[in-house]
Design a protein around this motif. Sequence first.
Motif, short mmCIF file in Angstrom:
data_model
loop_
_atom_site.label_atom_id
_atom_site.label_comp_id
_atom_site.label_asym_id
_atom_site.label_seq_id
_atom_site.Cartn_x
_atom_site.Cartn_y
_atom_site.Cartn_z
N ASP A 1 0.88 -1.17 0.00
CA ASP A 1 0.00 0.00 0.00
C ASP A 1 0.92 1.22 0.00
O ASP A 1 1.57 1.52 1.00
N PRO A 2 0.98 1.96 -1.12
CA PRO A 2 1.94 3.06 -1.23
C PRO A 2 1.51 4.35 -0.54
O PRO A 2 2.30 5.27 -0.41
N VAL A 3 0.24 4.42 -0.12
CA VAL A 3 -0.29 5.61 0.56
C VAL A 3 -1.09 5.12 1.77
O VAL A 3 -2.29 5.34 1.87
N CYS A 4 -0.40 4.51 2.72
CA CYS A 4 -1.07 3.67 3.72
C CYS A 4 -1.80 4.42 4.82
O CYS A 4 -2.60 3.83 5.54
N GLY A 5 -1.53 5.72 5.00
CA GLY A 5 -2.20 6.45 6.07
C GLY A 5 -2.00 5.76 7.41
O GLY A 5 -0.89 5.45 7.80
N SER A 6 -3.10 5.48 8.12
CA SER A 6 -3.01 4.86 9.44
C SER A 6 -2.83 3.35 9.38
O SER A 6 -2.90 2.68 10.41
N GLY A 7 -2.63 2.80 8.19
CA GLY A 7 -2.24 1.40 8.03
C GLY A 7 -3.36 0.40 7.91
O GLY A 7 -3.13 -0.81 7.97
N ASP B 1 4.05 5.83 3.40
CA ASP B 1 3.34 7.10 3.42
C ASP B 1 4.37 8.23 3.45
O ASP B 1 5.44 8.08 4.07
N ILE B 2 4.05 9.33 2.82
CA ILE B 2 4.97 10.47 2.77
C ILE B 2 5.05 11.19 4.12
O ILE B 2 6.02 11.89 4.40
N ASP B 3 4.05 10.97 4.97
CA ASP B 3 3.94 11.66 6.26
C ASP B 3 4.45 10.75 7.38
O ASP B 3 3.84 9.72 7.69
N GLN B 4 5.55 11.10 7.99
CA GLN B 4 6.13 10.28 9.06
C GLN B 4 5.17 10.11 10.24
O GLN B 4 5.15 9.06 10.89
N ARG B 5 4.37 11.13 10.51
CA ARG B 5 3.40 11.02 11.60
C ARG B 5 2.41 9.89 11.34
O ARG B 5 2.06 9.13 12.25
N MET B 6 1.95 9.76 10.08
CA MET B 6 1.03 8.68 9.74
C MET B 6 1.72 7.33 9.84
O MET B 6 1.10 6.33 10.25
N VAL B 7 2.97 7.27 9.46
CA VAL B 7 3.73 6.01 9.57
C VAL B 7 3.78 5.56 11.03
O VAL B 7 3.59 4.38 11.34
N GLU B 8 4.00 6.50 11.94
CA GLU B 8 4.06 6.16 13.37
C GLU B 8 2.69 5.69 13.88
O GLU B 8 2.61 4.76 14.69
N ILE B 9 1.63 6.33 13.41
CA ILE B 9 0.27 5.89 13.78
C ILE B 9 0.02 4.47 13.26
O ILE B 9 -0.50 3.61 13.98
N ALA B 10 0.41 4.22 12.00
CA ALA B 10 0.23 2.89 11.41
C ALA B 10 0.99 1.84 12.21
O ALA B 10 0.48 0.73 12.44
N GLN B 11 2.18 2.17 12.65
CA GLN B 11 2.98 1.21 13.43
C GLN B 11 2.31 0.89 14.77
O GLN B 11 2.31 -0.26 15.21
N LEU C 1 0.56 -7.67 14.52
CA LEU C 1 1.10 -8.03 13.20
C LEU C 1 2.45 -7.37 12.90
O LEU C 1 2.82 -7.22 11.74
N THR C 2 3.19 -6.99 13.92
CA THR C 2 4.44 -6.25 13.69
C THR C 2 5.49 -7.08 12.96
O THR C 2 6.38 -6.53 12.32
N HIS C 3 5.40 -8.40 13.04
CA HIS C 3 6.37 -9.25 12.35
C HIS C 3 6.03 -9.45 10.87
O HIS C 3 6.83 -10.00 10.12
N ASP C 4 4.84 -9.01 10.47
CA ASP C 4 4.36 -9.28 9.11
C ASP C 4 4.34 -8.05 8.21
O ASP C 4 4.35 -8.17 6.99
N ILE C 5 4.28 -6.87 8.81
CA ILE C 5 4.09 -5.64 8.04
C ILE C 5 5.21 -4.66 8.34
O ILE C 5 5.53 -4.40 9.50
N THR C 6 5.78 -4.10 7.28
CA THR C 6 6.80 -3.07 7.42
C THR C 6 6.21 -1.73 6.98
O THR C 6 5.70 -1.61 5.86
N PHE C 7 6.26 -0.73 7.86
CA PHE C 7 5.81 0.62 7.52
C PHE C 7 7.04 1.53 7.42
O PHE C 7 7.96 1.44 8.24
N LYS C 8 7.01 2.38 6.42
CA LYS C 8 8.18 3.25 6.17
C LYS C 8 7.73 4.56 5.53
O LYS C 8 6.79 4.58 4.73
N GLN C 9 8.41 5.65 5.89
CA GLN C 9 8.14 6.92 5.24
C GLN C 9 8.75 6.92 3.85
O GLN C 9 9.96 6.73 3.68
N LEU C 10 7.91 7.13 2.83
CA LEU C 10 8.39 7.10 1.45
C LEU C 10 7.34 7.73 0.55
O LEU C 10 6.14 7.44 0.69
N ALA C 11 7.78 8.59 -0.35
CA ALA C 11 6.88 9.19 -1.33
C ALA C 11 6.59 8.19 -2.44
O ALA C 11 7.42 7.32 -2.74
#
Length: 377
Positions: free
Chosen positions: A196-202, A260-270, A278-288
């Motif tokens: 998901d390239p624009v994951c928001g809150s995940g 997600d381009i927004d680091q704040r949203m990445v932290e919320i998603a995490q 599901l932390t072992h299954d999904i990687t969230f990262k700030q990226l445009a």
Amino acid sequence: MEDYQLIATAAAGIEAIVGKELRRLGYETRVENGRVRFTGNIKDILTTNIWLRTADRVKIIVGEFDATTFDDLFEQTKALPWDQLLPLDAEFPVEGKSHRSQLHNVPSVQAIVKKAIAEKMMAVYHRRTKLPEAGHLYPLEVAINKDHVLLTLDTTGDSLFKRGYRKDKGGAPLKENMAAALVLLAHWFPDNPFVDPVCGSGTIPIEAGLIGHNIAPGINRSFVCEQWENLVPTGLADEVRDEADDQADYDVQLEIHGYDIDQRMVEIAQRNCQAAGLTHDITFKQLAVKDWHTDQINGVLVANPPYGERLSDRETVHELYRQMGEIYRPMTTWSKYILTADLEFEHYYGAKATKRRKLYNGALRTDLFQYWGRKRR
């Protein structure tokens, strides 16, 4: 156990997916606008509440009939076997809605139905004074459409989209059941990468993770019907949860990424991902979007990008769509599923979709633009 006529309610455009979920669980179904009918006992009610990913609620049909006058509504409501569902002390609020019907005054409809139920209960329990309504909650609804009355008892409580893992959210979040519908429509197999390239809150990656592990979406929450001691045997809810847990595959290896381009949203998603386990299954990262590239094949990409509803945002959003097209079009083995309310999406993306599907995100009409990949062996 007694069988009930049941409905699973759903957002417009998702009913067929709910029907498919129910058939996979072993039920015969009839799909209608906004709902799917099926039959089941109290264990089935608990099972479908725990397992349905894309429905809103599971309701018992108490009765249905045609009515064009308040007398009709009162007498036919009163004739129904309310005492078989409601104990004497039940709290039974009545919600209502009416569409293209002679009985169009909703407050009056609600009041008439409430009075009819109360009179039936008082007659059955030989009570002269007002019912106490001090017990457990039994939420009722009267829905009238073209003079046809449908009276239902909600077994769910808080809508099924409330899984319990979303600890925080950003602006315009996608509901969990809509996110699950997008994953199911993408026909993703857990041995393939998912992005998901624009994951928001995940929400979309998390729902993919639950699906990949076959984890029942409602296993960690409760339902209003669990309090109904007159209908639900002690221990049955725990039994159904244990059965659901036995069906989960916690060992399967998943590769799911959310950007997600927004680091704040990445932290919320995490944080939400951690709450979902599901932390072992999904990687969230700030990226445009423009900075993501992959050499992997046979992946699935599901995105709910900004729609550009405000005039000032449209140019930025259209540039995002152009970037998506430049990066995704060469990825011929990947299937791409992009949900947006911008019906000119294909123009900016630079390619006509393989298929479009109309869905409603709340009251907003959106289209799911589907670009099917050619899988490589």
